[in-house]
Structures are given as C-alpha cells and as structure tokens.
Design a protein around this motif. Structure first.
Motif, mmCIF file in Angstrom:
data_model
loop_
_atom_site.group_PDB
_atom_site.id
_atom_site.type_symbol
_atom_site.label_atom_id
_atom_site.label_comp_id
_atom_site.label_asym_id
_atom_site.label_seq_id
_atom_site.Cartn_x
_atom_site.Cartn_y
_atom_site.Cartn_z
ATOM 1 N N VAL A 12 52.103 45.973 34.774
ATOM 2 C CA VAL A 12 52.950 47.170 34.888
ATOM 3 C C VAL A 12 53.620 47.303 36.250
ATOM 4 N N LEU A 13 53.219 46.491 37.229
ATOM 5 C CA LEU A 13 53.887 46.524 38.527
ATOM 6 C C LEU A 13 55.194 45.736 38.488
ATOM 7 N N LYS A 14 56.171 46.234 39.215
ATOM 8 C CA LYS A 14 57.411 45.493 39.408
ATOM 9 C C LYS A 14 57.165 44.321 40.358
ATOM 10 N N PRO A 15 57.971 43.268 40.298
ATOM 11 C CA PRO A 15 57.845 42.196 41.302
ATOM 12 C C PRO A 15 57.949 42.764 42.711
ATOM 13 N N GLY A 16 57.032 42.364 43.571
ATOM 14 C CA GLY A 16 56.979 42.898 44.927
ATOM 15 C C GLY A 16 56.216 44.198 45.043
ATOM 16 N N GLY A 17 55.703 44.719 43.905
ATOM 17 C CA GLY A 17 54.967 45.976 43.918
ATOM 18 C C GLY A 17 53.583 45.837 44.529
ATOM 19 N N TRP A 18 52.990 46.984 44.874
ATOM 20 C CA TRP A 18 51.712 47.028 45.584
ATOM 21 C C TRP A 18 50.606 47.614 44.703
ATOM 22 N N PHE A 19 49.418 47.049 44.857
ATOM 23 C CA PHE A 19 48.208 47.574 44.219
ATOM 24 C C PHE A 19 47.213 47.886 45.320
ATOM 25 N N THR A 20 46.863 49.173 45.466
ATOM 26 C CA THR A 20 45.922 49.590 46.503
ATOM 27 C C THR A 20 44.655 50.098 45.823
ATOM 28 N N PHE A 21 43.524 49.532 46.228
ATOM 29 C CA PHE A 21 42.257 49.657 45.508
ATOM 30 C C PHE A 21 41.150 50.046 46.478
ATOM 31 N N ALA A 22 40.247 50.927 46.044
ATOM 32 C CA ALA A 22 39.061 51.247 46.839
ATOM 33 C C ALA A 22 37.920 51.611 45.893
ATOM 34 N N ASP A 23 36.776 50.971 46.086
ATOM 35 C CA ASP A 23 35.607 51.281 45.270
ATOM 36 C C ASP A 23 34.385 50.617 45.895
ATOM 37 N N MET A 24 33.219 50.887 45.304
ATOM 38 C CA MET A 24 31.957 50.390 45.857
ATOM 39 C C MET A 24 31.267 49.468 44.877
ATOM 40 N N ARG A 25 30.491 48.547 45.446
ATOM 41 C CA ARG A 25 29.643 47.657 44.676
ATOM 42 C C ARG A 25 28.402 47.359 45.511
ATOM 43 N N GLY A 26 27.308 47.000 44.844
ATOM 44 C CA GLY A 26 26.165 46.484 45.565
ATOM 45 C C GLY A 26 26.543 45.200 46.293
ATOM 46 N N ARG A 27 25.918 44.950 47.425
ATOM 47 C CA ARG A 27 26.276 43.778 48.226
ATOM 48 C C ARG A 27 26.239 42.498 47.385
ATOM 49 N N ALA A 28 25.239 42.382 46.510
ATOM 50 C CA ALA A 28 25.087 41.171 45.704
ATOM 51 C C ALA A 28 26.208 41.012 44.679
ATOM 52 N N ALA A 29 26.930 42.091 44.386
ATOM 53 C CA ALA A 29 27.976 42.042 43.365
ATOM 54 C C ALA A 29 29.360 41.770 43.940
#
Length: 272
Positions: free
Chosen positions: A174-191
């Motif tokens: 769904v992003l246009k060419p050159g578009g940005w995806f900004t992500f933030a979340d948590m996981r256990g260190r092992a994951a």
C-alpha cells in the motif's frame, strides 16, 4: 488470576505460540476496554516515550498526554509528513493519528484497527479533526489499493498479529514508491532475530533502527501516578490492568528495565 493469565499471554507471544488464537484474544481485550472506558482521558494505549534533550512542542491541552505522544513524535520526526497521505495501522483510540493530523500538516490520516468497538470509539473521540478518519480492518489484509499512502505508521500493535510477514508485505503493497514505514514495538530479547526475519520483506529497505527501551521506561515512570489512579477504579480488574498498563512492578516494566524485553524503533523505505 488475571495477572497470571496476562503474563502467560506475553510469554506466548515471545514463543510465537497459537498466533491466530492470540490475535482473536487481543481483539477481545480491546473490544472490552473500549466498551468500559469510553472517556477522552484515555485517548492513548501505548507505553510512551520520553526523549532526551529538547522537548517537542505541544499545545497546553495536549501536555497531559506528552509521554504517550512521544512515541508518535519520534516515529515521524524528520519524515516528509506535510502534504502526505498517512496510514496508521493499529490506531487504537486514535490519539496518535490525531496528533499527526493536527501537528504535522498531512493531506490526510487514516487510522485502521482490528477492533470494531475501538474504531467506533476513535471516531467519537476524534471527531474534531477534519483530515482524520478511521476504518475497521485487518493489518494482514489491508483494505486499500496498491500505492495508496506516502507514510505507514505502526506503533505498539504488531505483537498482536498472527502473521508478521503478511503484515509487512501489505505495508509494502500500500506504500507508494519511495514511501516510508515507521515502526515501534517490543519483543523479548530472544525473539529479536525472528523479528528481523519476519520484517525482511522484498521492496522495503531498513534505513534506521534504535533500541528505545530506556526512554520507554522513562515514560512509564512519568505516567505511573496517572495510571495508578485509573487502575484504582478497575475493581476486580486491578491486577490485569496493572500488567496491561505496564505499571511499576509489572512483568513488562521489569522486563524493559532489565533488558529482557527490547522496545525497538525502525524505519523502512520502499524502493523506487
């Protein structure tokens, strides 16, 4: 009992156990919370982020939400949001999408959430923002045409998903060419290695990555008194709400403080 069940759910997420059951269970949790807590004093459902150095600007009316808005401020800082079409996947009660719409001059912001009760509540709580809309839908099957958005935002939502590669593939679509995806979340260190594999989707290039756990813990500290006041009204759900909110002493708070849980912020860009 509720605290123990919540802890088991978090541990199951780390192991990747029962992904579709987990997705259904989280939807039930958010539907329930949206039915019982409908006031605009709880417009955000993230753990927050307190930056080091100079604070980002906010109007006086938004100051009580500073710790929670911080996750969105860091997510879009420096991105070409002005005039852009922005999609937030996992928009919850809509506070973050509202912040982006009001402070960063996008052409439009669309918030999408899996919980129908939460979408209805987000529309009610944020009806004062004209360039903002909310839709119900599945992050793994986005209901939008190819190349519809300039920027996709995903904050503290992906741990609920059953199929991370499908989700990231849909973001790329769904992003246009050159578009940005900004992500933030948590996981256990092992994951974390598994998260790397899940997000390695053709067409999206990793541009930056930061471990923001210390700044998230700082936000949990800053917001703890306010959270405790609300938790105190939860009666039989106090222990569950304490874990869910990441209050001091909770499993999540201890994990982030000890480095057993990593809160990561990443930016990707679509090729082209």
């Amino acid at each position: 009992m509720t605290s123990r069940l919540f802890n088991q759910m978090l541990e199951g997420i780390d192991r990747g156990a029962f992904p579709r059951t987990r997705k259904w269970a989280w939807r039930g949790v958010y539907n329930m919370l949206s039915r019982f807590w409908r006031d605009d004093d709880w417009r955000f459902m993230n753990y927050g982020y307190v930056p080091e150095g100079v604070a980002f600007p906010l109007e006086a009316a938004d100051e009580p939400e500073r710790a929670f808005i911080g996750l969105y401020a860091q997510a879009v800082d420096g991105l070409p949001v002005a005039g852009a079409r922005v999609l937030e996947i996992g928009s919850g009660r809509g506070g973050g999408a509202r912040y982006v719409a009001r402070y960063h001059a996008p052409a439009s912001v669309t918030g999408l959430d899996y919980s129908p009760e939460t979408v209805r509540l987000a529309r009610k709580l944020n009806a004062d923002t004209p360039n903002l809309s909310f839709e119900q839908g599945d992050a793994e099957h986005l209901p939008f045409p190819d190349a519809s958005f300039d920027i996709a935002v995903n904050i503290e939502s992906s741990h609920c998903y059953a199929n991370m590669p499908a989700f990231v593939g849909e973001v790329a679509r769904v992003l246009k060419p050159g578009g940005w995806f900004t992500f933030a979340d948590m996981r256990g260190r092992a994951a974390m290695t598994e998260l790397d594999r899940q997000m390695a989707v053709p067409g999206l290039d990793l541009v930056s990555e930061r471990n923001i756990s210390p700044r998230v813990v700082a936000a949990l500290d800053a917001a703890d008194a306010r959270k405790q006041a609300r938790i105190g009204k939860a009666l039989l759900m106090k222990r569950f709400m304490s874990e869910f909110a990441g209050a001091k002493g909770s499993m999540l708070y201890k994990g982030l403080s000890r480095g057993e849980v990593i809160y990561v912020a990443r930016r990707y860009r679509k090729a082209g």
